[in-house]
Design a protein around this motif. Structure first.
Motif, PDB file in Angstrom:
ATOM      1  N   THR A   1       0.530   8.773   2.050  1.00 41.63           N
ATOM      2  CA  THR A   1       1.182   7.463   2.201  1.00 41.63           C
ATOM      3  C   THR A   1       2.699   7.549   2.255  1.00 41.63           C
ATOM      4  N   TYR A   2       3.264   8.747   2.178  1.00 38.83           N
ATOM      5  CA  TYR A   2       4.716   8.797   2.021  1.00 38.83           C
ATOM      6  C   TYR A   2       5.446   9.749   2.973  1.00 38.83           C
TER       7      TYR A   2
ATOM      8  N   SER B   1       9.471   0.888  -0.580  1.00 36.15           N
ATOM      9  CA  SER B   1       8.066   0.658  -0.935  1.00 36.15           C
ATOM     10  C   SER B   1       7.919   0.541  -2.450  1.00 36.15           C
TER      11      SER B   1
ATOM     12  N   GLN C   1       9.762  -2.870  -3.588  1.00 36.62           N
ATOM     13  CA  GLN C   1       9.093  -4.084  -3.118  1.00 36.62           C
ATOM     14  C   GLN C   1       7.656  -4.196  -3.637  1.00 36.62           C
ATOM     15  N   ASN C   2       6.926  -3.096  -3.650  1.00 36.22           N
ATOM     16  CA  ASN C   2       5.527  -3.197  -4.080  1.00 36.22           C
ATOM     17  C   ASN C   2       5.358  -3.348  -5.580  1.00 36.22           C
ATOM     18  N   THR C   3       6.384  -2.985  -6.319  1.00 38.35           N
ATOM     19  CA  THR C   3       6.285  -3.159  -7.770  1.00 38.35           C
ATOM     20  C   THR C   3       7.065  -4.381  -8.220  1.00 38.35           C
ATOM     21  N   ARG C   4       7.716  -5.061  -7.262  1.00 40.30           N
ATOM     22  CA  ARG C   4       8.636  -6.167  -7.591  1.00 40.30           C
ATOM     23  C   ARG C   4       9.522  -5.731  -8.767  1.00 40.30           C
TER      24      ARG C   4
END
Ligand code: SER
Length: 262
Positions: free
Chosen positions: A84-85, A249, A252-255
């Motif tokens: 994914t990275y 990522s 944003q995905n962990t806020r």
């Protein structure tokens, strides 16, 4: 933060530390040993080698560089689509010192940006330092200086440096652009993304999407010669590279981590 705000925040941070913001260079590099531009430092090679005078005063620069790693020494092609990275194309945020500041400031500012500006949870952060494997013929010495600077940071927030600093040999902690050119020991920052964030460094450089490298701080001290030897450069430099999409990522995905930290 949006990705634009994250990019701007990085560049503004280093501008506030005396860096000139420069444009990304072309994806087609000048270096004869590179297929595509593979790192932010490519455009600065003549300055590192002392062939070109640094045009910035103070001798510092920051930018976001377009990169492709599809061949040669840094070939991500086999990883794209498998994890994914890794991406075919990515942006590398970076800050550079051309014979100006060195390890202390590079580590101080990396810590300040990540923990104070972006508020990454320190307990999820790991730093790696260079520890040569002499049985493999790795060059240079253990990077005690970088270890000490990181230890001071982790200790200041009550974390055990022997857990949060992980040693790596030439494969992971000695950065070279290609087989030749400017190079040196490096320190990477890795982030533990597991639900509890308590892997105690066991996933660092283990190929896990649950703990990924986000920033590489290279302390350029040598030129790698075509015959495999390393010559000290006339001055020491800093070359850092942060994976812009990786940082976006995570933020944003962990806020900003409330999801992970509860
Ligand atoms: N040149 C180093 C890298 O690409 C740091 O920017 O990882």
């Amino acid at each position: 933060m949006t990705s634009q705000e994250i990019r701007k925040s990085f560049l503004d941070f280093f501008k506030s530390k005396g860096h000139t913001i420069v444009p990304s260079s072309s994806l087609m590099p000048d270096s004869p040993n590179l297929l595509f531009t593979n790192a932010g430092m490519n455009q600065f090679v003549p300055i590192f080698l002392g062939e070109q005078k640094c045009p910035y005063d103070p001798a510092r620069a920051t930018d976001t560089q377009k990169c492709i790693r599809a061949g040669g020494k840094h070939n991500d092609l086999e990883d794209v689509g498998m994890d994914t990275y890794h991406h075919t194309f990515f942006e590398m945020l970076g800050n550079w010192s051309f014979g100006d500041y060195f390890k202390k400031e590079a580590i101080d500012w990396a810590w300040e940006l990540l923990t104070e500006v972006w508020k990454f949870p320190v307990n999820r952060m790991y730093a790696t330092v260079y520890s040569p494997d002499k049985s493999l013929g790795d060059p240079s010495e253990f990077d005690q200086e970088a270890w000490n600077f990181w230890a001071e940071k982790f200790t200041s927030v009550g974390l055990d440096p022997s857990i949060h600093i992980v040693n790596g040999n030439k494969k992971d902690n000695f950065w070279m652009m290609g087989d030749t050119g400017p190079c040196g020991p490096c320190s990477e920052v890795h982030i533990d993304l597991t639900p509890d964030g308590d892997t105690r460094g066991s996933l660092v450089n283990a190929g896990s999407a649950q703990c990924i490298e986000i920033w590489n701080l290279v302390f350029i001290q040598f030129n790698a010669n075509a015959d495999g030897t390393f010559s000290p450069l006339p001055a020491t430099h800093v070359d850092t590279g942060m994976g812009f999409e990786r940082v976006c990522s995570i933020i944003q995905n962990t806020r900003n981590f409330p999801v992970l930290t509860g």
